[in-house]
Design a protein around this motif. Structure first.
Motif, short mmCIF file in Angstrom:
data_model
loop_
_atom_site.label_atom_id
_atom_site.label_comp_id
_atom_site.label_asym_id
_atom_site.label_seq_id
_atom_site.Cartn_x
_atom_site.Cartn_y
_atom_site.Cartn_z
N TRP A 146 0.88 -1.17 0.00
CA TRP A 146 0.00 0.00 0.00
C TRP A 146 0.91 1.22 0.00
O TRP A 146 1.45 1.59 1.03
N TYR A 160 -1.35 5.72 2.13
CA TYR A 160 -2.21 5.40 3.27
C TYR A 160 -2.25 6.63 4.17
O TYR A 160 -1.35 7.47 4.16
N HIS A 166 -4.70 -5.03 5.77
CA HIS A 166 -4.89 -3.62 6.05
C HIS A 166 -3.54 -2.93 6.15
O HIS A 166 -2.61 -3.48 6.75
N ALA A 209 -10.59 -6.72 1.81
CA ALA A 209 -10.94 -5.60 2.67
C ALA A 209 -11.11 -6.06 4.10
O ALA A 209 -10.42 -5.60 5.01
N SER A 237 -6.03 3.36 -4.44
CA SER A 237 -6.41 4.20 -3.31
C SER A 237 -7.04 5.49 -3.81
O SER A 237 -6.64 6.03 -4.84
N SER A 281 -16.99 -3.50 3.04
CA SER A 281 -16.12 -2.42 3.54
C SER A 281 -15.66 -2.74 4.93
O SER A 281 -16.34 -3.42 5.71
N LEU A 290 -9.34 5.64 7.35
CA LEU A 290 -9.05 4.80 6.18
C LEU A 290 -10.06 3.67 6.11
O LEU A 290 -10.29 2.98 7.10
N LEU A 345 -11.23 0.26 3.80
CA LEU A 345 -10.93 -0.70 2.74
C LEU A 345 -12.24 -1.20 2.14
O LEU A 345 -13.19 -1.49 2.87
N GLN A 379 -8.63 1.20 -1.27
CA GLN A 379 -8.84 1.94 -0.03
C GLN A 379 -9.35 3.33 -0.33
O GLN A 379 -8.99 3.94 -1.34
N SER A 423 -9.41 6.90 1.65
CA SER A 423 -8.96 7.67 2.80
C SER A 423 -9.73 8.98 2.84
O SER A 423 -9.90 9.65 1.81
#
Length: 952
Positions: free
Chosen positions: A338, A341, A400, A455, A597, A626, A677, A679, A699, A701
């Motif tokens: 990731w 983030y 995650h 997720a 993202s 989610s 955040l 997912l 993701q 954010s």
């Protein structure tokens, strides 16, 4: 590696063990496997007679164990070797495509560290007519065939470009094709590493070029071999241990039982990692139990002690690094990449975890280690009995980007059995969450966790013989099943045990046994199939994946050589599922989710769609899962169509915010509670092993986008002399009215070029929003300005009444009076802004005062003093509380000119005094001068002049 070297290494694969056969393609990753492709067949064993193939396929020489196959028609073709013994060899069903993709892009990079750029050299090659160096991917120049092909396609209009997957930027060649090559310059980056070579849709002889996905980051150097250093390895006879950088999977370290190897290009090239003598004993050097790769170097776990090997040294880590001096039982690093983030409370996240039986440590960059928990503390957090025994079983990072999972051993009488519990730690919020997970096992059972790319937390656990699945946040659990033996994989692989499990980003999961037997299934699937035997049981191997996402095998041979081999996972899985008649329940799964993202600021929403096409009367739908804080409203809208026995469902998903941050009691607390955040996992409701890419995990954010910034239009750093200078501000022009003038240094690096404005001209700043990609929009909302050095000798042309205020508006003076304890830049902002356009907000007052709030449309301007010029350095701050989570500010400078300065009274008086003094002095001197002349002529005797006349 040379062709002869490859042949020698392949001979190791066929030296002994059971018979098997496999196939190869000239195309990397088997990307092109069509009627145009040459398929190379290879049999290992001593009982070979000939090859068997359908009539639509031709074999170059069917009696040779190594030969070539071509299939003239697309479809599934049954291929197998015929042997002389009683046993029959496996029959494969090869899926041959009828594709118009025939050519590929070849690329090589040249790095220029001095200006942080990389030149990507591109040309086109035909895998079926390429030079051996191009097939082995070590060519420095295009072959003659590739030069001709590249020039021919360039003449037809082909022009490649590089497209970045994460930031969606495009880079074109610097010039036209030269010597059969294109050159594209791209900046070095660690945030936009996934790139793809694309080109125009140009065909040559009905053949197109496939796009090529590759990874390009800063040059990653392997640790060099030093003469005199000694090998470091795992115990003799142990299996391979490997670790790779999550976001750079081509950067790998492998520990074998004779050496340790490192690569930065998926083992196209590699080096041996060795350690200096006299630090470890002979037994310690050959007792590596685990390894982890990071930016700081390679971490080895040996006899419960952590060691670091980097470019400079080989060091033992213990109390000198805030780690235990012994007793460490495991280390691990992140499995999933990731790049972006959101962190709310912490400045950075960990890159590795270290644990003993009773303590867990997190490792950060630059060798910083922090103890985060002990089992005694966990007992209190989980409300466990103080008399119970609680130890750490295993630790693993989840899917995650900010979470870590601990498997805990729990027992009261620890003789025969124990219970394994699971707790998840969030690094940002520092919360420990006890999961609905409990597994009773025997006291000596050891389980290895592997969190899937999803997720919700989804987990695979395995011991030596079985795999346990925990799907959908641990609510759907069981043992992975097989067609026979009730999920006992050892019984299906000649009593071998599980070596490693690997999942890619597309949901494919491969289980490799120690004897190289492999099983295959997909995420959410509860049964596995046994794949065709590919590698001899005597060869030590490991399965990994390339930056393109394709899996490959790493072989380590007894002579200390390493050989990577591409593995056609999809073709092998199709061969098995064709025999089992397994079908995918849907025909197509489409979506517009192009990013990994998404970042939402205040007021921003996100709408995505996904579509599934399936046969009528099956009843599939799109599942949206989610995981994370409840900070977004999620709404979906479904459109349904049916035609000719096929159905399609299109689901539009909207993620939105509805929080009003204006005039709240605690602005910062409300912001904190509504950032975080999330997912999201979008997938079909039913899956099968035959389905293509069947999931999208991304993701969202909610928070401040660090790449955002504002600037005032018209201000640059290029239109003036770049230098610092000093100037004086009179004390009467300053807000605090000090006793003496203020001397200010103009910092050009901070303030840029000042804009020169005539003192009679009003100035309206136009604020614009930018990010890493450039201009975004003009800022429409309210903002404020103030002179950062304390000047207040300027005003605004609009009054409160003219601006439409019903009550007295906020001003700098009123906000300073209310917040005397705060510095000037903090007294007024979105956290305490209240508008004046309602009788219910504020209080009546003098509405003829200047209105000190500006926006794009209210025509409020800065007004300058008429009696003097000056230099003003203003700071802008966005005032609207519903515009952004970021504290958006910028600086601009203005220099007024055109004022004729008023004379000083003392100077005028002094000048007049001097002028009058000069006048009267001249007058007096003239008086005395003329008096002397007058006296001379009055008193001189007249007879003197008469006598002179007579003489004449």
């Amino acid at each position: 590696m040379s062709a002869s070297g490859v042949a020698v290494l392949l001979s190791w694969l066929s030296c002994c063990g059971s018979a098997l056969w496999r196939y190869y393609s000239n195309s990397p990753n088997y990307d092109i496997f069509s009627t145009r492709s040459i398929i190379k067949l290879e049999y290992e064993g001593t009982l070979f007679s000939e090859w068997s193939a359908p009539a639509t396929c031709s074999i170059k020489n069917k009696r040779l164990p190594k030969t070539e196959l071509r299939c003239s028609s697309p479809g599934m073709h049954a291929i197998k070797p015929i042997v002389s013994g009683p046993d029959l060899e496996e029959e494969r069903y090869l899926s041959v495509d009828n594709s118009h993709i025939c050519f590929l892009w070849y690329y090589k990079t040249i790095s220029f560290v001095h200006n942080l750029t990389q030149i990507v050299v591109l040309w086109i090659y035909d895998p079926e007519n390429a030079d051996p160096s191009e097939l082995l991917w070590n060519a420095n120049e295009p072959s003659l065939n590739s030069i001709i092909l590249s020039k021919q396609l360039a003449a037809l209009g082909q022009m490649p470009f590089i497209y970045t997957i994460l930031k969606r930027k495009v880079y074109f060649p610097q010039e036209r094709i030269k010597d059969g090559k294109w050159y594209v310059s791209v900046p070095m980056t660690t945030r936009d590493v996934l790139k793809e070579v694309r080109g125009n849709q140009v065909a040559f002889q009905d053949c197109f070029i496939a796009n090529s996905l590759f990874l390009l980051t800063f040059p990653l150097l392997t640790i060099p071999e030093i003469p005199g250093f000694l090998p470091i390895s795992s115990p003799r006879g142990s299996q391979l241990i490997a670790n790779w950088a999550a976001c750079v999977p081509s950067f790998v370290v492998v520990v074998a039982d004779m050496e340790t190897f490192q690569t930065n290009d998926s083992f196209h090239t590699w080096t041996r990692i060795r350690v200096p003598p006299n630090i470890l004993t002979e037994d310690e050097r050959h007792n590596v139990s685990d390894v982890t790769l990071s930016r700081d170097g390679i971490f080895f776990l040996i006899n419960g002690i952590l060691y670091l090997k980097n470019y400079k040294t080989f060091t033992r880590l213990g109390s000198n690094a805030n780690l235990p001096d012994g007793g460490i039982i495991g280390i691990t690093s992140r499995k999933w990449c990731w790049i972006n983030y959101l962190l709310k409370d912490k400045e950075r996240r960990s890159n590795m975890a270290i644990w003993t039986e009773n303590e867990v440590y997190l490792g950060y960059a630059r060798l910083k280690f922090v103890k985060i928990v002990t089992t005694e503390k966990l007992k209190g957090l989980l409300h466990m009995s103080p008399t119970a025994t609680l130890t750490i079983h295993n630790v693993e990072y989840t899917g995650h980007p900010l979470e870590l999972a601990l498997l805990l051993n729990y027992c009261i009488i620890c003789n025969t059995s124990k219970t394994i519990y699971l707790v998840i730690h969030n690094e940002d919020t520092v919360q420990w969450v006890f999961q609905d997970f409990a597994l009773n096992v025997s006291i000596d059972t050891f389980l290895i966790p592997y969190f899937l790319y999803s997720a919700m937390p989804e987990l695979l656990l395995w011991d030596k013989h079985r795999i346990y699945y925990y799907y959908h946040n641990f609510t759907d659990t069981g043992v992975l099943q097989t067609t026979t033996e009730f999920g006992n994989l050892s019984r299906l692989s000649q009593n071998s045990i599980i070596h490693n499990v690997l999942m890619d980003y597309y949901g494919n999961i491969v289980v490799k046994m120690e004897n190289n037997v492999m099983f295959y299934f997909k995420i959410k699937i509860k049964d596995a199939i046994k794949l065709h035997l590919w590698t001899n049981s005597t060869v030590k191997s490991l399965i990994s994946f390339k930056p393109s996402g394709n899996m490959y095998l790493i072989y380590v041979f007894e002579n200390g050589e390493v050989y990577p081999e591409e593995y056609p996972l999809q073709l092998e899985a199709q061969s098995i599922t064709f025999k089992t008649k397994e079908k995918c329940p849907y025909m197509a799964f489409h979506n517009d989710i192009f990013h990994f993202s998404y970042l939402l600021d205040k007021g921003q929403n996100l709408s995505l769609w996904a579509q599934i096409v399936y046969p009528e009367n099956i009843g599939l739908y799109i599942v949206v899962e989610s995981y994370g804080p409840k900070i977004l409203e999620i709404k979906d809208q479904i459109q349904y169509e049916i035609a000719l026995g096929h159905c399609s469902k299109t689901t539009t998903i909207t993620f939105s915010q509805n929080i009003n941050y204006e005039a709240v009691d605690d602005y910062f607390k409300l912001q904190y509670e509504n950032t975080g955040l999330l997912l999201v996992h979008v997938r079909p409701s039913e899956l099968a092993k035959t389905c293509p890419i069947s999931q999208k995990v991304f993701q969202i954010s909610v928070g401040c986008d660090a790449s955002k910034f504002i600037a005032v239009k018209g201000f640059t750093k290029k239109e003036c002399l770049q230098h610092d200078f000093f100037y004086i501000i009179e004390q009467s022009y300053l807000r605090d009215r000090p006793s003496k003038p203020l001397r200010v240094k103009y910092n050009w690096d901070k303030y840029g070029c000042p804009l020169k404005v005539d003192f009679r001209e009003k100035f309206h700043p136009l604020v614009q929003l930018y990010n890493d990609n450039g201009y975004v929009e003009d800022v429409e909302v309210n903002f404020i300005v103030w002179e950062i050095h304390g000047r207040d000798d300027y005003s605004f042309n609009n009054t409160m009444k003219k601006s439409g205020c019903l009550n007295e508006a906020q001003t700098w003076n009123s906000m300073i009076e209310l917040n005397k304890h705060l510095p000037l830049e903090e007294v007024w902002g979105p956290e305490n802004y209240k508008h004046c356009f309602s009788y219910a907000i504020g209080k009546p007052g003098d509405l003829t005062q200047p209105y000190e709030i500006i926006n794009k449309s209210n025509y409020n301007h800065l007004v300058w003093p008429l009696d003097h010029s000056g230099m003003y350095v203003f700071r802008v701050k966005i005032l609207d509380p519903n515009y952004s989570f970021c504290n958006l500010t910028t600086i601009f400078a203005i220099e007024t000119f055109g004022v004729i300065p008023s004379p000083n009274a003392y100077m005028v008086a002094a000048f007049l005094f001097l002028l009058m003094l000069l006048f009267f002095s001249t007058l007096i001197l003239s008086y005395f001068h003329y008096m002397r002349i007058y006296k001379k002529h009055i008193y001189e005797p007249l007879h003197k002049s008469k006598r002179k006349k007579k003489k004449n």
